[in-house]
Design a protein around this motif. Structure first.
Motif, short mmCIF file in Angstrom:
data_model
loop_
_atom_site.label_atom_id
_atom_site.label_comp_id
_atom_site.label_asym_id
_atom_site.label_seq_id
_atom_site.Cartn_x
_atom_site.Cartn_y
_atom_site.Cartn_z
N LEU A 92 40.71 45.01 44.20
CA LEU A 92 42.12 44.74 44.46
C LEU A 92 42.90 46.03 44.70
O LEU A 92 42.64 47.06 44.07
CB LEU A 92 42.74 43.98 43.29
CG LEU A 92 42.13 42.62 42.93
CD1 LEU A 92 42.95 41.96 41.83
CD2 LEU A 92 42.03 41.73 44.15
N GLN A 97 47.39 38.72 41.11
CA GLN A 97 45.98 38.97 40.85
C GLN A 97 45.13 37.70 40.92
O GLN A 97 44.09 37.68 41.59
CB GLN A 97 45.81 39.62 39.47
CG GLN A 97 46.45 40.99 39.36
CD GLN A 97 46.43 41.52 37.94
OE1 GLN A 97 46.26 40.78 36.98
NE2 GLN A 97 46.61 42.83 37.80
N GLN A 112 43.80 36.29 44.23
CA GLN A 112 42.76 37.11 44.83
C GLN A 112 41.44 37.05 44.06
O GLN A 112 40.40 37.47 44.58
CB GLN A 112 43.24 38.56 44.91
CG GLN A 112 44.48 38.74 45.77
CD GLN A 112 44.93 40.19 45.82
OE1 GLN A 112 44.46 40.98 46.63
NE2 GLN A 112 45.83 40.55 44.93
#
Length: 514
Positions: free
Chosen positions: A150, A173, A176
């Protein structure tokens, strides 16, 4: 962030498609055995066998155990990965290794450790505890890898806009992490559906243990076939749910992102509770089974050790695990590649076909291969190649998931640039593709190695006469209540599995923030 998937027409990769089809056909062989056997019983006979109170009880036990284990594994895996990768937790590297360590302890050893310490643990809660402690690293590992990929700038921007830590996790977060969480949860669910050793020791009845009992009583009876068919249907439901939740989008970044590492989040007053929570998880998942093994070694009344037998069994297990890891990972490459580079119904079908094999109980896979070997290739009956095929069918999902994740994070532009410079397909494979996929290939091989070292049911039925592995030797001794004699085999299994677990932890940590 998500990006639209880029497809490569299947006609451009005929060799890869042919290999993936062959792998899928092999993985579906046990399913074909179940369908043919069920067809021999007939619809009326199947209805009578399935529509029974006992089947309803098994269905409830299996579904609630699989659902509860997946849910708890996701909570534990994602939470632990967030603490290790996104916070300034003291000793993060050490915690990372300890959180992968449960993979080195076979689930049936874990189950026996707990039931020997707490005989009253033969309940749903006990089964949920043991299988969750055994399988949550399957969620933790891919989530750690996803956290590393990320871009921290997205999170810092969100915080700059006033979002709280929880809001950043939930809105930035977690979306993803969806592919990693669903992939890990799928692995956990499939393994719970096929788990036998730990649940048999805990005396918790599921379809797998019931099928084992049926086959022991009638060998190839219709009752076991009917139960196996219901179990396969449960796997299909799980696979379809994972496909629906994941969607059709890729999650690879189009660029390398920022070169700097993200700033770890300081926990402040939450540091002590976070450390206590991780310590409790490690104690329950690792220290309890190791303490039980130590107790067996020290106090076992049957602790006479046959060193020669132990060494021979260890060598056999090591050789089988190494060969099976290489074969299974090689088989996973074409499927994992097509699943990303040629997204579509055909590629998805080929990928999902590899998962169906592991959903079938190992005893059904073993009997399917025995039947096939006797009827089609009698010269292979009770030979090592048949056992290796069983390992490959059982553990293909472990290799496919890791290979697919590696391909997801490998931009195809590198291969296209090499092709534009005149590199041939074999040269691109050797110099571009395989180096990019090497971490995923190594992780898949390590996962398969771990599984083979601790595999029990298929080995019991398919190993050539006179061949004994650490798992089967441990099972024989522990079933005879010779706890001291069983302990050395369990200890060696843990020691052999530990390097692979360390490799997994090291590969997952590469590129992590300091």
């Amino acid at each position: 962030m998500t990006a639209p998937a880029v497809r490569a027409p299947l006609r451009r990769t005929p060799v890869t498609v042919a290999l993936a089809v062959a792998v899928a056909a092999l993985a579906l062989l046990p399913l074909g055995y179940v369908l043919v056997s069920a067809g021999g019983v007939g619809w009326t006979g199947l209805r009578e066998l399935v529509w029974r109170p006992r089947v309803g009880e098994l269905l409830w036990n299996t579904v609630r155990l699989a659902g509860g284990t997946v849910l708890l594994s996701v909570v534990l895996g994602v939470g632990a990965a967030w603490l290790v990768e996104r916070t300034a937790l003291p000793g993060r590297r050490v915690w990372h290794v300890l959180l992968v360590a449960p993979l080195a302890v076979p689930a049936f050893v874990n189950g026996y450790a707990w039931i020997s310490l707490l005989p009253g643990l033969d309940t749903y809660g006990g089964a949920l505890l043991v299988v969750t402690l055994s399988y949550f690293p399957f969620v933790y590992l891919p989530v750690v890898a996803a956290f590393r990929g990320l871009d921290p700038a997205l999170e810092e921007t969100a915080r700059g806009l006033g979002l709280s830590t929880w809001s950043v996790f939930r809105r930035v977060q977690l979306p993803q992490l969806r592919v990693a969480v669903l992939g890990g949860g799928l692995l956990v669910g499939l393994h719970v559906l096929a788990e036998f050793g730990a649940l048999q020791m805990l005396r918790y009845a599921t379809f797998t243990t019931a099928i084992y009992d049926q086959y022991r009583a009638t060998f190839d009876g219709p009752g076991a076939t009917a139960l196996a068919g219901v179990l396969v249907l449960l796997c299909v439901v799980l696979l379809l749910a994972e496909v629906r939740l994941r969607g059709r989008h890729g999650y690879a970044r189009t660029g390398a992102g920022v070169a700097r590492a993200g700033r770890p989040l300081r926990l402040g007053r939450l540091t002590a509770p976070a450390l206590a929570a991780l310590a409790a998880l490690v104690v329950l998942a690792v220290l309890v089974p190791l303490a039980a093994l130590a107790t067996w070694l020290v106090r076992g009344s049957s602790a006479a050790l046959d060193t020669g037998a132990l060494l021979q069994t260890t060598g056999t297990t090591l050789g089988l695990a190494a060969v099976a890891a290489a074969v299974t990972t090689a088989m996973a490459l074409p499927t994992g590649w097509l699943a990303v580079r040629a997204r579509g119904r055909v590629a998805t079908l080929l990928e999902r076909s590899t998962y169906l094999g592991s959903s079938v109980p190992a005893i059904v896979i073993a009997l399917a291969l025995v039947t096939f070997a006797i009827d089609v290739t009698p010269w292979l009956y009770q030979t090592v190649p048949v056992l290796l095929v069983a390992y490959a069918v059982l553990f293909l999902p472990r290799a496919v998931v890791t290979v697919r994740a590696a391909v997801e994070q490998s931009p195809r532009v590198h291969d296209e640039v090499a092709a534009s410079l005149g590199a041939s397909a074999p040269e691109r494979l050797r110099r571009v593709t395989l180096p990019l996929l090497a971490p995923g290939i190594a992780a898949g091989a390590a996962l398969v190695f771990l599984a083979v070292v601790t595999e029990l049911t298929a080995t019991l039925l398919l190993a050539p006469t006179g061949t004994s592995t650490l798992a089967t030797a441990f099972w024989s001794a522990s079933s005879a209540l010779e706890y001291g004699a069983a302990a050395p085999y369990a200890v060696v299994m843990v020691l052999l599995s530990a390097p692979a677990a360390v490799l997994l932890s090291r590969d997952a940590w590469r590129g992590a923030t300091p």
